[in-house]
Write a protein that holds these residues in place. Structure first.
Motif, PDB file in Angstrom:
ATOM      1  N   UNK A 519      -3.085   4.196  -0.499  1.00 17.70           N
ATOM      2  CA  UNK A 519      -3.961   5.445   0.428  1.00 17.70           C
ATOM      3  C   UNK A 519      -3.845   6.894  -0.424  1.00 17.70           C
ATOM      4  N   UNK A 520      -5.349   7.569  -0.835  1.00 18.94           N
ATOM      5  CA  UNK A 520      -4.797   8.697  -0.848  1.00 18.94           C
ATOM      6  C   UNK A 520      -5.021   9.669   0.320  1.00 18.94           C
ATOM      7  N   UNK A 521      -3.913  11.201   0.808  1.00 19.45           N
ATOM      8  CA  UNK A 521      -4.708  11.702   2.227  1.00 19.45           C
ATOM      9  C   UNK A 521      -4.887  13.191   1.551  1.00 19.45           C
ATOM     10  N   UNK A 522      -6.271  13.168   1.947  1.00 24.86           N
ATOM     11  CA  UNK A 522      -6.428  14.109   2.056  1.00 24.86           C
ATOM     12  C   UNK A 522      -6.743  15.177   2.947  1.00 24.86           C
ATOM     13  N   UNK A 523      -7.047  16.335   3.202  1.00 21.80           N
ATOM     14  CA  UNK A 523      -6.478  17.511   4.137  1.00 21.80           C
ATOM     15  C   UNK A 523      -6.585  18.342   4.806  1.00 21.80           C
ATOM     16  N   UNK A 524      -7.488  18.298   6.172  1.00 22.03           N
ATOM     17  CA  UNK A 524      -7.950  20.073   6.044  1.00 22.03           C
ATOM     18  C   UNK A 524      -7.212  20.788   6.861  1.00 22.03           C
ATOM     19  N   UNK A 525      -5.913  19.999   7.306  1.00 17.54           N
ATOM     20  CA  UNK A 525      -5.306  20.244   9.142  1.00 17.54           C
ATOM     21  C   UNK A 525      -3.592  21.216   9.501  1.00 17.54           C
ATOM     22  N   UNK A 526      -3.956  21.960   9.701  1.00 14.85           N
ATOM     23  CA  UNK A 526      -3.199  22.949   9.599  1.00 14.85           C
ATOM     24  C   UNK A 526      -1.912  23.152  11.425  1.00 14.85           C
ATOM     25  N   UNK A 527      -0.598  22.680  11.078  1.00 12.68           N
ATOM     26  CA  UNK A 527      -0.085  22.332   9.744  1.00 12.68           C
ATOM     27  C   UNK A 527      -0.400  21.100   9.119  1.00 12.68           C
ATOM     28  N   UNK A 528       0.240  21.012   7.774  1.00 12.47           N
ATOM     29  CA  UNK A 528      -0.190  19.808   6.952  1.00 12.47           C
ATOM     30  C   UNK A 528       0.765  18.116   8.044  1.00 12.47           C
ATOM     31  N   UNK A 529       0.238  16.619   7.591  1.00 15.83           N
ATOM     32  CA  UNK A 529       0.801  15.773   7.710  1.00 15.83           C
ATOM     33  C   UNK A 529       2.236  15.848   7.242  1.00 15.83           C
ATOM     34  N   UNK A 530       3.154  14.824   7.735  1.00 16.16           N
ATOM     35  CA  UNK A 530       4.403  14.683   7.195  1.00 16.16           C
ATOM     36  C   UNK A 530       3.979  14.020   6.116  1.00 16.16           C
ATOM     37  N   UNK A 531       4.838  13.510   5.413  1.00 18.11           N
ATOM     38  CA  UNK A 531       4.701  12.915   3.533  1.00 18.11           C
ATOM     39  C   UNK A 531       5.286  11.454   4.535  1.00 18.11           C
ATOM     40  N   UNK A 532       4.547  10.701   5.043  1.00 17.66           N
ATOM     41  CA  UNK A 532       6.098   9.643   5.713  1.00 17.66           C
ATOM     42  C   UNK A 532       5.519   8.285   4.946  1.00 17.66           C
ATOM     43  N   UNK A 533       4.221   8.286   4.393  1.00 16.36           N
ATOM     44  CA  UNK A 533       4.970   6.828   3.417  1.00 16.36           C
ATOM     45  C   UNK A 533       4.748   6.633   1.867  1.00 16.36           C
ATOM     46  N   UNK A 534       5.843   6.258   1.412  1.00 16.58           N
ATOM     47  CA  UNK A 534       6.438   6.401   0.204  1.00 16.58           C
ATOM     48  C   UNK A 534       5.425   6.112  -0.863  1.00 16.58           C
ATOM     49  N   UNK A 537       0.341   8.424  -1.381  1.00 13.45           N
ATOM     50  CA  UNK A 537      -0.029  10.459  -2.638  1.00 13.45           C
ATOM     51  C   UNK A 537      -0.601  11.361  -0.966  1.00 13.45           C
ATOM     52  N   UNK A 538      -0.313  12.512  -0.877  1.00 16.27           N
ATOM     53  CA  UNK A 538      -0.881  13.480  -0.188  1.00 16.27           C
ATOM     54  C   UNK A 538      -1.232  14.640  -0.346  1.00 16.27           C
ATOM     55  N   UNK A 539      -2.705  14.666  -0.965  1.00 15.73           N
ATOM     56  CA  UNK A 539      -2.654  16.275  -1.096  1.00 15.73           C
ATOM     57  C   UNK A 539      -2.494  17.601  -0.626  1.00 15.73           C
ATOM     58  N   UNK A 540      -2.367  18.456  -1.326  1.00 18.53           N
ATOM     59  CA  UNK A 540      -2.247  19.631  -0.684  1.00 18.53           C
ATOM     60  C   UNK A 540      -3.650  20.460   0.298  1.00 18.53           C
ATOM     61  N   UNK A 541      -3.390  21.629   0.975  1.00 19.11           N
ATOM     62  CA  UNK A 541      -4.220  21.730   1.584  1.00 19.11           C
ATOM     63  C   UNK A 541      -5.333  22.666   1.054  1.00 19.11           C
ATOM     64  N   UNK A 542      -6.780  22.674   1.233  1.00 23.16           N
ATOM     65  CA  UNK A 542      -7.141  22.971   0.314  1.00 23.16           C
ATOM     66  C   UNK A 542      -7.062  24.357  -0.082  1.00 23.16           C
TER      67      UNK A 542
END
Length: 612
Positions: A519-534, A537-542
């Motif tokens: 899964x890829x986590x796109x995000x627009x949440x502040x603060x960013x979510x934790x990169x928990x899942x190895x 993948x995690x996207x940057x804030x916009x």
């Protein structure tokens, strides 16, 4: 980078050893050298703090340009000369042990020191400086010092090793001479070097702090002490103003710039007037106490890197906390940074409120009052666009800026939340072959726009929300033939087969565990979510990268990389560059998402997400 400070460790080790094992402070000269080093470094840091306090100094700037990343990197090791002086001092004390027994005070030594400085150091520096402007020496040695486009207190220490050695001789002659004559003292050494550094920082500050009235009443002082304006002319017209601190020697050598006094009077007089009005302002806020240290007037080098928690900043946390209280009491909006883009000045102001305060119900009115005052101030100044940072446009706080526009319909400044470009950045991160996405924060301003845009692209959107009423309201906004692509879900388990998550509400590691591998986590949440899942993948804030022709930008916006700003910041920039005359507040106009995206690309802004 920091290994050079190990050169001071033997002195510190000697002090600690004598303190712990000898129960006395033997070899006090080791302690004196370290204290002097810290005082000199602290003096330079205080000058850096003052120079970068733009809310104090913006109208006193000699050269109206910011310090860019290139200059900051060039001057990174500005304090090498201080370490060199530590080593020279240590060698001198080892060769002449009696130096450690100097008395604390000797008034004759101060007089001798002053005479030796005026009669030897000043003329020696003047003629040596002129010699370094000879073609060969300038090209191979002195040009490094002149490579800094805007003077800064750290620029004084930005020089080649040969220059630093010669400067050590210039500073050492008065001290050594006074000691050899029997008039030496610890206070003389400390005082001379600190005053020397103070005047060097003064001349390289790019901020005119010397009132011109002093020279009008006492004209002879013009030849006894230089000013920041005086020295800045040497860096623009290099054949003039070579003196160390006393223009008298330029007058004797006929290298005095004829514009020195007039320019100084003009800049000093203009300091009482309003400076240049920016075209655009980004109204930021502090996230927490640690991030409050991530400003140029604390540590310029720290601010020039993406924010992260640094161990060496822990000791100044209490000081930052006190300043936080002062900011609350003062309650004024601060000017933090500025940069120039396409000939237009852009500034960052900060509301003196910290992130946690935005979630306190009783703080709402006070925060909105400060935001409103900033908007009205921008309107009075003639600023064209003011863009609101993340929490300053919170829906629950002020309806994404709607509160201020409705309250002041006569506003000339355009209020912009920038979320249209934020939505565009997130949407253009999604692969073209995606057929289904899982969306949290689905009924928020951004969530609504993303859901409506995707459903029109025939992409199935699993909207996580417990409110059927809010879901149906958004669903009714979609075209009739697209409404079935919006699906309400109430649990994270519903997304266990969906590999594209768009996160608009903070989710815990447990909630992330429902996402399938890959899964890829796109995000627009502040603060960013934790990169928990190895296995995900995690996207940057916009965010978007500013055009390459931006000038004067030397600090990073929170965790963003160099030259990168949050998408809402970039959205305000585009609004201003396009000359749009509408307010961008409240709900996002889905039909404008592609329009704003194309406008951003047209003006040279580029997405920076690590997606795909």
């Amino acid at each position: 980078m920091y290994q050079k400070y190990l050169l001071c460790c033997p002195l510190a080790a000697r002090v600690l050893y004598s303190w712990i094992y000898e129960e006395t402070l033997g070899d006090l000269w080791c302690l004196y050298i370290l204290i002097l080093y810290l005082l000199r470094a602290g003096l330079h840091q205080l000058w850096n703090t003052y120079v970068n306090m733009l809310f104090f100094t913006r109208n006193r700037k000699i050269k109206q340009q910011g310090y860019d990343f290139k200059q900051i990197d060039q001057e990174w090791d500005w304090d090498n000369f201080l370490i060199l002086h530590v080593l020279i001092s240590a060698m001198a004390c080892l060769i002449f042990p009696s130096l450690g027994d100097l008395p604390f005070w000797n008034s004759k030594g101060l007089i001798t020191l002053l005479l030796l400085h005026v009669t030897i150091s000043e003329p020696l520096y003047y003629w040596g400086h002129r010699l370094f402007h000879d073609t060969y020496l300038f090209t191979h040695y002195h040009s490094l010092h002149h490579s800094s486009p805007v003077l800064h207190p750290f620029t004084g220490g930005h020089a080649t090793f040969l220059e630093q050695l010669l400067l050590s001789i210039v500073t050492g002659i008065p001290i050594a001479g006074s000691i050899l004559m029997g008039y030496g003292s610890a206070s003389m050494i400390f005082g001379y070097l600190l005053v020397f550094d103070f005047l060097r920082c003064l001349g390289h500050s790019n901020v005119e702090v010397v009132p011109h009235e002093i020279f009008s009443k006492l004209p002879f002082l013009r030849y006894l002490i230089y000013t920041p304006t005086y020295h800045s002319l040497h860096h623009t017209e290099m054949g003039t103003n070579f003196c160390l601190f006393m223009p008298l020697f330029d007058a004797i050598g006929k290298t005095l710039n004829s514009k020195s006094w007039q320019l100084h009077q003009k800049i000093s007089s203009d300091s009482a007037k309003k400076g240049r009005v920016p075209d655009f302002v980004f109204l930021a806020h502090v996230v927490d106490i640690s991030s409050a240290m991530h400003v140029p007037f604390v540590f310029r080098s720290f601010a020039s890197q993406p924010f992260s928690t640094r161990i060496y900043l822990v000791p100044i946390w209490p000081i930052t906390f006190m300043f936080m209280l002062i900011m609350w009491a003062w309650s004024k909006t601060f000017l933090l940074t500025f940069y120039n883009l396409r000939g237009r000045l852009h500034q960052t102001w900060v509301v003196p409120r910290f992130g946690f305060q935005y979630f306190l119900p009783f703080a709402t009115d006070g925060i909105n009052k400060h935001i409103e005052e900033a908007i009205l101030r921008a309107d009075r100044m003639g600023i064209k666009v003011i863009s609101l940072a993340a929490l300053n446009k919170n829906e629950a706080l002020n309806g994404g800026g709607t509160l201020f526009v409705n309250k002041h319909p006569e506003l000339k400044v355009r209020v912009v939340h920038g979320n249209t470009l934020t939505a565009a950045v997130i949407l253009h991160e999604i692969d073209n072959d995606v057929k289904e996405v899982f969306l949290t924060g689905a009924t928020s301003k951004l969530g609504r726009a993303i859901a409506l845009y995707l459903c029109q692209k025939r992409i199935r959107v699993l909207m996580l929300t417990l409110s059927t009423e809010r879901f149906q309201k958004i669903q009714r906004e979609a075209p009739a033939d697209c409404q079935n692509y919006l699906v309400q879900v109430t649990k994270y388990q519903a997304a266990q087969n969906c590999k594209t998550w768009i996160v608009g509400k903070w989710i815990t590691p447990r909630e992330q565990s429902w996402a399938p591998p890959g899964t890829h986590f796109h995000q627009f949440v502040v603060p960013p979510i934790l990169n928990f899942r190895r296995d995900c993948t995690y996207g940057d804030l916009a965010a978007m990268r500013l055009p390459e022709d931006v000038q004067g930008l030397g600090s990073c916006e929170y965790t963003m990389g160099r030259g990168v700003v949050h998408a809402c910041h970039a959205g305000g920039v585009v609004h201003q560059l396009e000359g749009w005359t509408h307010h961008e507040v409240g709900a996002i106009d889905v039909d404008r998402i592609d329009l704003v995206w194309e406008a951003a690309l047209k003006h040279g802004l580029r997405p920076v997400s690590s997606v795909k």
